[in-house]
Design an enzyme around this catalytic site. Structure first.
Site, PDB file in Angstrom:
ATOM      1  N   HIS A  46       0.821  -1.206   0.000  1.00 59.55           N
ATOM      2  CA  HIS A  46       0.000   0.000   0.000  1.00 59.55           C
ATOM      3  C   HIS A  46       0.863   1.268   0.000  1.00 59.55           C
ATOM      4  CE1 HIS A  46      -3.791   2.107   0.703  1.00 59.55           C
ATOM      5  NE2 HIS A  46      -3.149   2.862   1.554  1.00 59.55           N
ATOM      6  N   HIS A  92     -10.458   3.102  -0.988  1.00 60.47           N
ATOM      7  CA  HIS A  92     -10.626   2.701   0.407  1.00 60.47           C
ATOM      8  C   HIS A  92     -11.413   1.395   0.453  1.00 60.47           C
ATOM      9  CE1 HIS A  92     -10.096   4.848   4.469  1.00 60.47           C
ATOM     10  NE2 HIS A  92      -8.936   4.734   3.874  1.00 60.47           N
TER      11      HIS A  92
END
Lengths: 739, 231
Positions: A46, A92
């Protein structure tokens, strides 16, 4: 802690044995407990982009309009007259699956901070949402939660959510996608960046207090899902839009002074990433006294404080001696303000806890030394099994009226008012075109300009052909913008894919990025920001490759904005572009025949450019009264949507002869999803001008009908009342999901 | 030229919209009033804008009513100064006791943002002074707790204070035209004097045709006209 335990601890933080060895080698010692936490987060997929970086380098990121490309909190693009737009899209997905309301809400909060940390006032949000089968109870739960989470955050902070997209496909059953785009407006000389410059300058913490929420969020976001994933709920952060509103106003007030050196929001990996990234860019070091960080829970240690992803926090480097001036502003807005450290020349991240150094890592080790993998890739077997659809095997429906109603009622195509009426899409009073048209248009006050924004990705095409599908995603955005009259400027993207350690997924990612690069080069719309979300898999099943693209364009004269709705009876309906025999991967094939098969439509970038240039020129010359691109649902769904004018339903009478030239079946004429096409209307007087512009651009143009009456008629093929079509489209979403 | 004051609470978010509408579109004097300020001298009309004051984490408007500025607003209202509360501003005026009624969650239990028609019920207020009874204004609503509630008994007493009702574009107050379930389709209500108006629709969002409608401008033009006539 002994060595074996440390290795296990490193593994728990997502570090492989190889990576852990590299850390030991570079550091010439073993990292401690806190340092493993820092490196685990920053070396996660990430934060480090370790699987994608090598391919992301292929993307064009420069152009005369680009003021800031990827690498900062958001991209910055010139829109003339010292004005610029600041924008980015971010995913998200993982948090929203685990806790839909808060996951989606904090997605909005996070992307807004990325915008205002650059000095821009956010003025618009878009949401690109993808859910599983609409009939599953879990899907309904996720739709309710995610939509209300976006509404809860965006409405409260007062930034309009002006558009977006909602798709449904079984491939998202275990893994919904929440991609949030935000755009802000700034003056060119008012841009702030994340630089920790000036040795000895104070490092300031402002915003909410730090709690234990979201610890290891970045690591969670870099893993696939299993049944146990829901136990990771504590790794999801909790949003507080009220505090963010105060933080936004306080930061914008601070930016009016000249005392800010650098600023960055605390997003994924919290204080750790903001501090190291700021030091990395300025090639400095930071020393932070962790005891000075405001916290909302007792007995938090350095590890927890460094990795907390508590929301609504910012890290600021001020000019030395200006602490009081800044403190006054934050005090006025009731926010925490604490001097927590200083900029050093050590090029290290040094963390002090109770007077002792608990983390002492070279910035390079945390950032540029993070692994970059050239992971193996291989064309998946399913690609070779796709075949050209043999139309003979697909029975042509007896009643194409019924097929159109089914397609219009499909929740992917149907009216999304159930979603967007929950969003405040008008606050800030700039919304010229809100949700429901091709592009959303936001005027810029005190100027004559407007920006148009849109997001797209048909992941079914990307599954069938990642390269073509991604090109189509880029082109559809540009086409949407051109339909509103805007000149496309630049893009931001969210690359949502499965597990990159599988060669088939890696192939999808590589193909997709290369396709994006081709399209971006052809259209001159560089990539200025974005993110990558991998490991979108549940129990080993990956989502369809979903490279969501959002594009921003400029309308120089807001009064020339075009929308998609038919205006007046007697207006001439014109088809721009060519229809081919392309129903592979179409909405029609899925909804009416229950098939996801065949070849994705092809895209010809030269034809696409011709269409875009034609649309923009027509808008500039004010010779078209409506423009709508042809996408999901084909010509029939597009003309229907043009008839659904919110002020008054319209009808259309279409002559089928010019459509039949190629001898295709009627269902192909109606529902083919051939690219690079649009439906426009014009006055009779302007037909010749329009033909001239199309001819100049080498674009095929067909006069196919007129706006008239209250029915949608394509002679000998289709005959349905607009009201009936509208009802199917208008109620399709709610009926499918909630009845 | 009239002097407007737009009150700013932490969490207000339609403050800039009101300021822009008054200052840039109507060319009037306009200043922000911070919620801790108490000196409102010289202000001809007070605007309490929409938004989420204090996040609306308690009941909507329930914390803002305790801000120091609200005592001054009450004093000015008592003296007859026009006060308009829009959306969250309406909720704050109700919580302050300057207007009757209370608010519930929308009947859909969801936030709703859409264009509605507000039918003018009463032209005896500074804000509707220029308008015609029964005319409809195309104005948007955007609220989560916009469901105005008042008991049947009290409803009788306030009939003359109802300023706007939700209607269709033909001035019929139908159930479908009521976006949030408000009692008797009430969209706006005044105090007995008529100088304090609370309304759920956002007139500042319909000031220019380019954003969909300029009907909301009429309400502000009306109060400007009223102030100028009075002076």
């Amino acid at each position: 802690m002994d060595e074996i335990n440390k290795r296990q601890f490193a593994k728990d933080h997502g570090l492989t044995d190889e990576e852990y060895k590299k850390i030991n080698y570079k550091l010439k010692r073993e990292p401690n407990f806190t340092e493993i936490g820092v490196l685990g987060a920053m070396w996660s997929e990430h934060c480090s982009y370790k699987s994608s970086k090598i391919h992301l380098k292929k993307l064009p990121t420069e152009g005369p309009q680009v003021i800031q490309g990827p690498g900062e909190n958001a991209g910055v693009v010139d829109i003339g007259d010292d004005d610029c737009v600041v924008f980015k899209m971010e995913s998200h997905n993982h948090p929203s699956f685990i806790e839909p309301y808060q996951g989606a809400a904090t997605g909005v909060g996070g992307i807004l901070r990325d915008i205002f940390t650059m000095g821009a006032r956010p003025v618009a949000l878009l949401d690109s949402l993808r859910f599983g089968n609409p009939k599953l109870p879990k899907t309904k739960f996720l739709v309710e939660g995610i939509v209300s989470g976006i509404a809860g955050y965006g409405n409260c902070i007062g930034i309009p959510t002006v558009g977006g997209e909602v798709y449904f496909d079984d491939c998202y059953n275990g893994n919904p996608l929440v991609n949030v785009f935000a755009l802000g407006i700034a003056k060119k000389d008012g841009i702030f960046k994340g630089y920790a410059e000036g040795i000895g300058n104070p490092v300031i913490y402002v915003g909410s207090k730090t709690g234990r929420d979201g610890i290891q969020g970045a690591i969670m976001a870099s893993d696939t899902f299993t049944e146990e994933s829901e136990q990771k709920r504590p790794a999801v952060q909790v949003g507080d839009p009220f505090t963010e509103k105060l933080l936004l106003e306080a930061c914008l007030e601070l930016f009016k002074t000249d005392i800010v050196v650098g600023i960055q929001d605390m997003g994924a990996a919290g204080l750790t990433s903001s501090s190291t990234e700021m030091a990395e860019r300025a090639e400095t070091g930071l020393e932070i006294d962790i005891d000075k960080v405001p916290r909302r829970e007792e007995n938090m240690n350095a590890y927890e404080i460094l990795l907390s992803e508590s929301q609504e926090r910012m890290l600021i480097v001020l000019k030395k001696g200006k602490e009081d001036e800044a403190n006054k502003i934050f005090k006025k807005w009731g926010l925490d303000f604490s001097v927590i450290g200083k900029v050093t020349n050590t090029k290290k991240l040094t963390i002090i806890e109770n007077g002792e150094t608990v983390c002492d890592l070279p910035i390079d080790l945390i950032t540029s030394d993070a692994p970059m993998y050239d992971r193996p890739f291989e064309k998946p077997a399913y690609i070779n099994e796709l075949k050209k659809i043999n139309l003979d095997e697909i029975p042509e429906p007896d009643d194409l009226n019924e097929s159109l109603l089914e397609v219009l009622a499909s929740p992917t195509i149907a009216n999304k008012k159930w979603v967007y009426e929950q969003y405040d899409y008008m606050v800030r009073t700039n919304t010229v075109t809100g949700p429901g048209s091709d592009a959303s248009v936001i005027r810029i006050k005190d100027t004559n300009k407007a920006v148009a924004i849109t997001s797209n990705c048909n992941s079914r095409y990307c599954y069938l052909n990642p390269r073509e599908g991604t090109k189509i995603a880029v082109c559809e955005n540009a086409r949407n913008l051109a339909c509103s009259g805007a000149v496309p400027l630049a893009i931001t993207d969210c690359l949502n894919f499965g597990n990159p350690e599988k060669p088939e997924i890696m192939w999808q990612l590589k193909e997709s990025i290369e396709g994006m690069a081709e399209a971006v080069n052809a259209l001159g719309t560089p990539v200025v920001s974005g993110n990558v979300s991998l490991y979108n898999e549940t129990e080993g099943t990956a989502i369809f490759p979903t490279p969501t693209i959002a594009m921003v364009g400029l309308i120089k004269d807001v009064n020339k904005t075009v929308n998609q709705w038919f205006k007046d009876d007697g207006d001439v309906i014109i088809l721009l572009g060519d229809t081919l025999n392309e129903i592979g991967g179409s909405e029609y094939l899925k909804v009416v025949h229950n098939k996801i098969d065949g070849l994705a439509p092809k895209i010809d970038l030269i034809k696409e450019k011709a269409l875009i240039d034609t649309l923009i020129e027509c808008a500039n010359e004010s010779i078209i009264k409506s423009a709508h691109d042809i996408s999901e649902g084909g010509l029939a769904a597009t003309i229907s949507e043009c008839c659904f004018n919110p002020n008054e339903l319209k009808g259309a009478l279409i002559n089928s002869e010019p459509l039949k030239e190629n001898g295709y079946r009627n269902d192909v004429l109606l529902f083919s999803e051939s690219q690079s096409r649009a439906i426009v209307t014009t006055d009779k007087e302007n037909i010749q001008k329009l033909k001239d512009i199309a001819a100049k651009n080498n674009l095929s143009i067909k006069l196919i009908g007129v706006v008239v009456g209250e029915k949608l008629v394509i002679e000998n093929i289709l005959d349905v009342s607009t009201k009936k079509a509208y009802d199917a489209w208008s109620n399709g979403f709610e009926n499918t999901l909630f009845n | 030229m009239a002097n407007f004051g737009v009150v700013l609470f932490p969490g207000s978010n339609c403050d800039h919209d009101c300021y822009y509408a008054i200052k840039k579109v109507l060319n009037q004097n306009c200043n922000f009033i911070w919620h801790e300020d108490t000196d409102l001298n010289g202000i001809d009309c007070i605007v309490i804008p929409g938004g989420f004051s204090y996040g609306d984490y308690l009941r909507t408007g329930a914390i803002a009513r305790f801000s120091p500025v609200m005592n001054s607003v009450a004093e000015m209202a008592e003296k007859g100064t026009p006060v308009i509360g829009i959306c969250n501003g309406f909720q704050i005026l109700v919580e302050s006791g300057l207007l009757p009624g209370s608010f519930l969650h929308n009947s859909s239990l969801k936030f709703v943002c859409k264009w509605i028609n507000a039918r003018v019920e009463n032209t005896n207020t500074p804000f509707t002074y220029n308008l015609t009874e029964n005319e409809t204004l195309k104005i948007p609503v955007a609220n989560g707790e916009g469901n105005f509630f008042i008991s049947d008994e009290n409803l009788k007493d306030i009939q003359s204070q109802v300023v706007f009702r939700y209607s269709d574009s033909n001035s019929n107050t139908t159930g479908n035209s009521n976006p949030n379930g408000s009692t008797d389709n009430i969209a706006g209500i005044s105090n007995q004097n008529g100088n304090v108006l609370g309304m759920m629709p956002h007139p500042e969002r319909s000031f220019e045709k380019i954003v969909g409608s300029d009907d909301g401008r009429k309400i502000f033009e009306s109060v400007i006209n009223w102030i100028e006539t009075k002076n």
